[in-house]
Design a protein around this motif. Sequence first.
Motif: not given
Length: 295
Positions: A15-17, A57, A66, A68, A70, A175-177
Amino acid sequence: MQTEIRNLLDCHVIGSDGQSIGKVGQVYLSDRTGEPEWVTVRTGFFGMKQTFVPLTNARRSGDEIRVPFDKEMIKGAPNIDVDGRLSLEEEAELYRYYGMQPSNIPSQRTPMGERQARTAAGEQRIADERGRRGGMTGQTGQTTGQTGQAGRPRGRDVGDRDIDMTTSEERLRIGKESRESGHVRLRKYVETENVQEKVPLSHEEVVIEREPIKDGEPGTYEIGEDEQQITLHEERAVIGKETRPVEHIRVHKERVQHEETVEGQVRRERLEVDEDGSARERTRNRRGDDLPPKR
């Protein structure tokens, strides 16, 4: 394509986390392009539940995919049966949940497992051949359907009914990773240096004082030998060492917030009005901001 599908079945979804979601269960292909469009991820206790995740994406690195989104969002996706085909309604529901707007959903999606992946290449060649033949009639090779001005297809006539059309647009879903950016090590080493310091020292010296005796009277003084001594002392510098703490160092982490500009391309639909005959003079645009100027 067979090799690509088998490689996807061996991947784990991240996930993005940065948390691991699970292993890929099945791969769903687009009936229009034949490319992988969805994967199912085994989640829950003992991996009994499979959740749909879009590959839009997504980035693949080795045996990791991976995405985008979580972990919590993926686990909360709509519960859809993975044994059959993915219907248009089910796919539209998934797109709405993930906040995505598909440009076109041509037909149902078919799940691809390890056994089905072996026949995917042959089915894709047949689909491509049908696509090349589609839209052609008879031996003349002319396409069907009526065309309007400048070769543009003429829309169907709805008579006296109102024309109602909805426009859509895409929006970026950011999102964020979390990833490693470096390491900090704290180590202690010993170095030797020469130190000079001035130390005040003292020592004893002999001072001889002589006082002559004038007009000495004779007495009972005996002449003979005699010897006496005095002890002299001096100070010397003595070097000793002691260890004592001089500084305390502590290294810890703290999270610093900053902003970063992310760029991406999105698509939106616009409306264009074509007018012919006397209708051009009678048309009123109540929302001029939504439509382009008349041509």
